[in-house]
Design a protein around this motif. Structure first.
Motif, PDB file in Angstrom:
ATOM      1  N   UNK A   1       0.763  -1.194  -0.016  1.00  0.00           N
ATOM      2  CA  UNK A   1      -0.069   0.113  -0.019  1.00  0.00           C
ATOM      3  C   UNK A   1       0.836   1.168  -0.128  1.00  0.00           C
ATOM      4  N   UNK A   2       0.434   2.329  -0.920  1.00  0.00           N
ATOM      5  CA  UNK A   2       1.247   3.488  -0.951  1.00  0.00           C
ATOM      6  C   UNK A   2       1.320   4.120   0.611  1.00  0.00           C
ATOM      7  N   UNK A   3       2.276   4.891   0.685  1.00  0.00           N
ATOM      8  CA  UNK A   3       2.498   5.882   1.951  1.00  0.00           C
ATOM      9  C   UNK A   3       1.579   7.028   1.959  1.00  0.00           C
ATOM     10  N   UNK A   4       1.590   7.668   3.102  1.00  0.00           N
ATOM     11  CA  UNK A   4       0.775   8.930   3.155  1.00  0.00           C
ATOM     12  C   UNK A   4       1.238   9.999   2.140  1.00  0.00           C
ATOM     13  N   UNK A   5       2.701  10.390   2.249  1.00  0.00           N
ATOM     14  CA  UNK A   5       3.218  11.204   1.315  1.00  0.00           C
ATOM     15  C   UNK A   5       3.052  11.013  -0.279  1.00  0.00           C
ATOM     16  N   UNK A   6       3.002   9.573  -0.469  1.00  0.00           N
ATOM     17  CA  UNK A   6       2.843   9.103  -1.683  1.00  0.00           C
ATOM     18  C   UNK A   6       1.323   9.272  -2.210  1.00  0.00           C
ATOM     19  N   UNK A   7       0.618   9.116  -1.373  1.00  0.00           N
ATOM     20  CA  UNK A   7      -0.814   9.258  -1.788  1.00  0.00           C
ATOM     21  C   UNK A   7      -1.193  10.943  -1.951  1.00  0.00           C
ATOM     22  N   UNK A   8      -0.482  11.722  -1.136  1.00  0.00           N
ATOM     23  CA  UNK A   8      -0.798  12.976  -1.288  1.00  0.00           C
ATOM     24  C   UNK A   8      -0.220  13.434  -2.701  1.00  0.00           C
ATOM     25  N   UNK A   9       0.838  13.084  -2.837  1.00  0.00           N
ATOM     26  CA  UNK A   9       1.394  13.400  -4.388  1.00  0.00           C
ATOM     27  C   UNK A   9       0.368  12.722  -5.484  1.00  0.00           C
ATOM     28  N   UNK A  10       0.044  11.627  -5.335  1.00  0.00           N
ATOM     29  CA  UNK A  10      -1.055  11.153  -6.097  1.00  0.00           C
ATOM     30  C   UNK A  10      -2.202  11.897  -6.343  1.00  0.00           C
ATOM     31  N   UNK A  11      -2.731  12.470  -5.393  1.00  0.00           N
ATOM     32  CA  UNK A  11      -3.697  13.085  -5.441  1.00  0.00           C
ATOM     33  C   UNK A  11      -3.625  14.647  -5.557  1.00  0.00           C
ATOM     34  N   UNK A  12      -2.348  15.022  -6.015  1.00  0.00           N
ATOM     35  CA  UNK A  12      -1.753  16.306  -6.260  1.00  0.00           C
ATOM     36  C   UNK A  12      -2.536  17.303  -4.862  1.00  0.00           C
ATOM     37  N   UNK A  13      -2.514  16.821  -3.723  1.00  0.00           N
ATOM     38  CA  UNK A  13      -2.469  17.672  -2.827  1.00  0.00           C
ATOM     39  C   UNK A  13      -1.078  18.314  -2.355  1.00  0.00           C
ATOM     40  N   UNK A  14       0.057  17.289  -2.699  1.00  0.00           N
ATOM     41  CA  UNK A  14       1.499  18.120  -2.599  1.00  0.00           C
ATOM     42  C   UNK A  14       1.842  18.020  -4.009  1.00  0.00           C
TER      43      UNK A  14
END
Length: 296
Positions: free
Chosen positions: A259-272
């Motif tokens: 499963x993706x990490x918190x930071x990876x998920x934020x980048x995927x959803x373009x929050x970061x």
């Protein structure tokens, strides 16, 4: 272990037909029962009502908000929660509706990890603590500002007038805290973050507080008053003093290997997102790379 009874918590409006049909079919094929867990403010009913204490798993069908409600319902009973995305995959959902059969098979086979989520315990004016998994928000109710004081283990940090304050877990740090200018806490950082909201003057930076510390917040709501929100749910308090403490392992989320990490998920959803200058530089460099398919 195949769960004997699965509790479901559902999104109030989203199209859930595919996920619910898969869940019902899988349960019927394994001789299992499905019941619905009642959560506050939820009128939609898709199964007979049941007690979470009698379940072995809670399936949250909808998205992150639904999963958050399910985590609160399951926490007092130590139940794992499987977040099922009926839309885009979020920070808490472990699988898409179209991949639910595989996820349930993996859970039944024991091929899953228990992700322990911390919360913050919030005692308001001496009342019994309530738990937030994302964040506690103190915010003004009227047009006036509120005056907030923050202490860490009885040591003054700052007092300010403004719109309020956000106190978040690592999970919640990427939501209201980030929007208010506070830092994102990486993954399993054992800390909470205190972020003033629209402070009027002074020096009021966000503060990261270790999990062993206690945060005391005093509130003067003025003539308009203040209100409390826990994980986005408004609570009927006129708060004067809050005591906030870390609560380790409050809830359990089902997680699968890879499963993706918190930071990876934020980048995927373009929050970061990377800065435009860096993106433009990368595009220039790619434009000047030799064609990999060209003859040497």
């Amino acid at each position: 272990m195949i769960p004997a009874r699965i509790g479901v918590v559902v999104h109030p409006h989203r199209d859930l037909d595919e996920a619910l049909a898969t869940l019902r079919g899988w349960a019927a094929g394994h001789g299992e029962e499905i019941v619905q867990i009642r959560v506050e403010g939820q009128e939609r009913q898709v199964a007979p009502l049941g007690d979470p204490a009698d379940c072995d798993l809670i399936a949250a069908v909808g998205g992150d908000g639904t999963t958050l409600a399910a985590l609160h319902a399951g926490a007092p009973h130590g139940l794992p929660v499987l977040g099922i995305a009926c839309g885009s995959l979020g920070a808490l959902t472990a699988t898409h509706a179209g991949e639910l059969t595989v996820a349930l098979d993996r859970f039944a086979a024991g091929a899953w990890e228990a992700r322990a989520l911390p919360g913050v315990a919030v005692a308001v004016d001496g009342h019994a603590p309530k738990i937030a998994l994302n964040d506690l928000v103190v915010v003004r109710k009227g047009a006036n500002q509120v005056v907030v004081g923050v202490e860490i283990d009885d040591e003054p940090f700052v007092r300010f007038a403004g719109d309020g304050v956000v106190i978040a877990t690592p999970l919640g740090s990427s939501a209201y805290t980030m929007a208010a200018g506070g830092p994102v806490l990486a993954g399993d950082t054992p800390a909470i973050v205190v972020t003033p909201v629209a402070a009027h003057g002074g020096s009021t930076p966000p503060l990261v507080v270790g999990s062993q510390k206690e945060v005391r917040v005093t509130i003067d709501g003025g003539w308009g008053g203040a209100r409390i929100e826990l994980d986005g749910q408004i609570h009927d308090y006129d708060p004067k003093e809050l005591h906030v403490a870390w609560r380790a392992g409050y809830a359990t989320l089902v997680r699968f290997a890879g499963a993706e990490t918190l930071l990876a998920g934020l980048r995927r959803r373009r929050i970061l997102q990377d800065s435009p200058r860096v993106v433009a530089r990368d595009e220039r460099e790619r434009a000047h790379e030799p064609d990999a398919g060209a003859a040497g």
